[in-house]
Design an enzyme around this catalytic site. Structure first.
Site, PDB file in Angstrom:
ATOM      1  N   GLY A 223       0.820  -1.632   0.484  1.00  0.00           N
ATOM      2  CA  GLY A 223       0.014  -0.075   0.216  1.00  0.00           C
ATOM      3  C   GLY A 223       0.239   0.845   0.224  1.00  0.00           C
ATOM      4  N   CYS A 224       0.571   2.241   0.301  1.00  0.00           N
ATOM      5  CA  CYS A 224       1.169   3.506   0.403  1.00  0.00           C
ATOM      6  C   CYS A 224       2.581   3.312   1.329  1.00  0.00           C
ATOM      7  CB  CYS A 224       0.146   4.516   1.392  1.00  0.00           C
ATOM      8  SG  CYS A 224       1.371   5.878   1.561  1.00  0.00           S
ATOM      9  N   PHE A 225       3.603   3.939   0.310  1.00  0.00           N
ATOM     10  CA  PHE A 225       4.622   3.189   0.785  1.00  0.00           C
ATOM     11  C   PHE A 225       5.383   4.201   1.815  1.00  0.00           C
ATOM     12  CE2 PHE A 225       6.180   5.930  -3.460  1.00  0.00           C
ATOM     13  CZ  PHE A 225       5.465   7.165  -2.694  1.00  0.00           C
ATOM     14  N   TRP A 226       4.853   5.699   2.324  1.00  0.00           N
ATOM     15  CA  TRP A 226       4.827   6.002   3.320  1.00  0.00           C
ATOM     16  C   TRP A 226       4.746   5.250   4.805  1.00  0.00           C
ATOM     17  CZ3 TRP A 226       1.231  11.154   3.134  1.00  0.00           C
ATOM     18  CH2 TRP A 226       1.619  11.901   2.062  1.00  0.00           C
ATOM     19  N   CYS A 227       3.429   4.284   4.656  1.00  0.00           N
ATOM     20  CA  CYS A 227       3.675   3.856   6.212  1.00  0.00           C
ATOM     21  C   CYS A 227       4.785   2.528   6.277  1.00  0.00           C
ATOM     22  CB  CYS A 227       2.648   2.805   6.472  1.00  0.00           C
ATOM     23  SG  CYS A 227       1.409   4.916   6.647  1.00  0.00           S
TER      24      CYS A 227
END
Length: 177
Positions: A13-17
């Site tokens: 999913g979102c690579f930030w996390c």
């Protein structure tokens, strides 16, 4: 001690996390946010989000397997995602947010497949495990403002991690394990 290094690539999913959980482990040299699995060379964030390049947001990890083995990386990966969601991850929907383990050699493939089977048999999740296990493809580093987002924007990162539903889901499924 050996200075042997390997590469692992995970889409969650979102690579930030996906950076912080790996960044904090011993033997991890670097965690890079980027894009993989698509048909466009050097895609931009906007292109990937448009769902036209075939890429997924991912992290590529350089690690020392003697200190932090690939098996542990895969286990930590499972604990960051909803492996039953084929449509994206949490609030982020679409193919660019689908979870996957990208293996770089036969050993990684075998470890990933065995780990997925073990997770399926564990009973932790009521729905089938649908996370893909795929051969690694070219990885393109994301724009600088995406790298180590949790360090650069800790408040935004924290709000996003909770607001997306990720943190609640992970707490529900992994807190006592």
């Amino acid at each position: 001690m050996s200075e042997k290094k390997e590469i692992a690539t995970f889409a969650g999913g979102c690579f930030w996390c996906m950076v912080k959980p790996f960044d904090e482990q011993p033997g991890i040299e670097k965690v890079v946010s980027g894009y993989t699995g698509g048909h466009t060379e050097n895609p931009t964030y906007e292109e990937v989000c448009s769902e036209t390049t075939g890429h997924r947001e991912a992290v590529q990890i350089t690690f020392q397997p003697d200190i932090y083995p690939y098996e542990k990386l895969v286990e930590l990966f499972w604990q960051q995602i909803d492996p039953t969601d084929a449509g994206g991850q949490f609030a982020d929907r679409g193919s660019s947010y689908r979870a996957a383990i990208y293996y770089h050699n036969d050993e990684q493939k075998q470890i990933a497949e065995a780990s997925k089977k073990q997770l399926e048999e564990s009973g932790i999740f009521k729905k089938p495990i649908v996370t893909d296990i795929l051969k690694a493809e070219p990885f393109y580093e994301a724009e600088g403002y995406h790298q180590h987002f949790y360090k650069k924007n800790p408040d935004h990162y924290g709000r996003y991690r909770v607001g997306s539903g990720r943190q609640g889901f992970l707490d529900e499924h992994w807190r006592d394990r």
